[in-house]
Design a protein around this motif. Structure first.
Motif, PDB file in Angstrom:
ATOM      1  N   ASP A   1      37.766 -26.898  21.124  1.00 36.58           N
ATOM      2  CA  ASP A   1      37.023 -27.274  19.921  1.00 36.58           C
ATOM      3  C   ASP A   1      36.104 -28.473  20.165  1.00 36.58           C
ATOM      4  O   ASP A   1      35.094 -28.646  19.492  1.00 36.58           O
ATOM      5  CB  ASP A   1      37.995 -27.584  18.780  1.00 36.58           C
ATOM      6  CG  ASP A   1      38.747 -26.338  18.330  1.00 36.58           C
ATOM      7  OD1 ASP A   1      38.167 -25.230  18.361  1.00 36.58           O
ATOM      8  OD2 ASP A   1      39.936 -26.464  17.953  1.00 36.58           O
ATOM      9  N   THR A   2      36.444 -29.296  21.168  1.00 41.93           N
ATOM     10  CA  THR A   2      35.620 -30.479  21.439  1.00 41.93           C
ATOM     11  C   THR A   2      34.233 -30.087  21.929  1.00 41.93           C
ATOM     12  O   THR A   2      33.248 -30.741  21.589  1.00 41.93           O
ATOM     13  CB  THR A   2      36.297 -31.390  22.485  1.00 41.93           C
ATOM     14  OG1 THR A   2      36.509 -30.654  23.694  1.00 41.93           O
ATOM     15  CG2 THR A   2      37.610 -31.946  21.974  1.00 41.93           C
TER      16      THR A   2
ATOM     17  N   LYS B   1      32.233 -28.923  18.950  1.00 39.04           N
ATOM     18  CA  LYS B   1      31.821 -30.075  18.152  1.00 39.04           C
ATOM     19  C   LYS B   1      30.657 -30.796  18.825  1.00 39.04           C
ATOM     20  O   LYS B   1      29.683 -31.182  18.168  1.00 39.04           O
ATOM     21  CB  LYS B   1      33.005 -31.021  17.959  1.00 39.04           C
ATOM     22  CG  LYS B   1      32.717 -32.167  17.035  1.00 39.04           C
ATOM     23  CD  LYS B   1      33.969 -33.003  16.804  1.00 39.04           C
ATOM     24  CE  LYS B   1      33.646 -34.124  15.828  1.00 39.04           C
ATOM     25  NZ  LYS B   1      34.808 -34.971  15.567  1.00 39.04           N
TER      26      LYS B   1
ATOM     27  N   SER C   1      30.960 -27.355  15.164  1.00 34.88           N
ATOM     28  CA  SER C   1      32.362 -27.659  14.866  1.00 34.88           C
ATOM     29  C   SER C   1      33.006 -26.633  13.942  1.00 34.88           C
ATOM     30  O   SER C   1      34.225 -26.540  13.869  1.00 34.88           O
ATOM     31  CB  SER C   1      32.493 -29.060  14.274  1.00 34.88           C
ATOM     32  OG  SER C   1      31.673 -29.189  13.134  1.00 34.88           O
TER      33      SER C   1
END
Length: 189
Positions: free
Chosen positions: A144-145, A148, A153
Motif C-alpha cells: 500500500d505504501t 500511496k 492510496s
C-alpha cells in the motif's frame, strides 16, 4: 552454450534475489516500489528465457536445470523474507507455507522419479498457479505504501496481493495433489 542470452536471463533472476531481499528488509515506500519493479523485471526474464531459447534453438541442459531453480529460489526467499518482516497480510503466512511445502514436495518427487527415468511434466494449471503466485508477490512487494507514494492510496494493493496469494495456494494444493497421484503410480511399481 552456457553464456547464451536465455541462460544469462535466468542467471540474472538468481542474482537479483539478494537485492530484492534487502529492499524488502529496508521496507520503505521507495524500496518497496523498486522491489516491485525489479520483481517485474525478473518475471519478464522468466517469460523471455524459455521463449528465446526455443525460438533461437538455444535449449541447453544448463537452462533446463537453472530455470526452475531460479523460480523456486525467487519465490521461496521472497516468501520467507516477507514473512519475517510481516509483509504477508491477511493470514498470508498460511498460503506461503502451502506454497513452500508443495515446492519442496514436488522437487523431491521429481528427483525420486528421475532415478526411475520418469518425468513429471509441468501442467497448464501449474503454469496458472505460477502466474497467480508471481502477480501476488508483485502486489505484496509494492504494498500500500507504493500506491500511496504514486497518489493511488485508494487502490487496495495489499488486499489484491493477499487474495491472489490465497488463490495461488489453492491452485498449489490442486496441482500438488495431481503430481503426488501421478508420482505414486510409479512408487508402487
Amino acid at each position: 552454450m552456457f553464456f547464451n542470452l536465455p541462460n544469462c536471463l535466468t542467471l540474472s533472476r538468481i542474482l537479483i534475489i539478494p537485492i530484492l531481499a534487502i529492499l524488502v528488509m529496508v521496507g520503505r515506500p521507495m524500496t518497496d516500489l523498486i522491489a516491485c519493479i525489479l520483481f517485474i523485471f525478473a518475471g519478464i526474464t522468466d517469460y523471455l528465457d524459455g521463449k528465446l531459447a526455443r525460438a533461437w534453438q538455444q535449449l541447453s541442459e544448463m537452462g533446463r536445470m537453472l530455470d526452475p531453480i531460479a523460480d523456486k529460489l525467487l519465490v521461496g526467499i521472497l516468501l520467507i523474507v516477507m514473512a519475517a518482516y510481516a509483509r504477508l497480510p491477511y493470514g498470508g503466512i498460511i498460503p506461503a507455507m502451502v506454497i513452500l511445502s508443495r515446492e519442496i514436495l514436488v522437487s523431491g518427487l521429481r528427483e525420486f522419479l528421475a532415478t526411475a527415468q520418469v518425468g513429471l511434466p509441468v501442467t497448464k494449471l501449474s503454469k496458472w498457479k505460477t502466474t497467480f503466485q508471481m502477480v501476488a508477490l508483485g502486489f505484496l512487494l509494492a504494498g500500500d505504501t507504493s500506491a500511496k507514494m504514486l497518489g493511488m492510496s485508494w487502490f487496495p494493493v495489499s488486499i489484491i496481493g493477499s487474495i491472489l496469494l490465497w488463490i495461488s495456494a489453492i491452485l498449489t494444493i490442486i496441482t500438488g495433489w495431481g503430481y503426488i497421484k501421478t508420482g505414486f503410480k510409479f512408487v508402487n511399481k
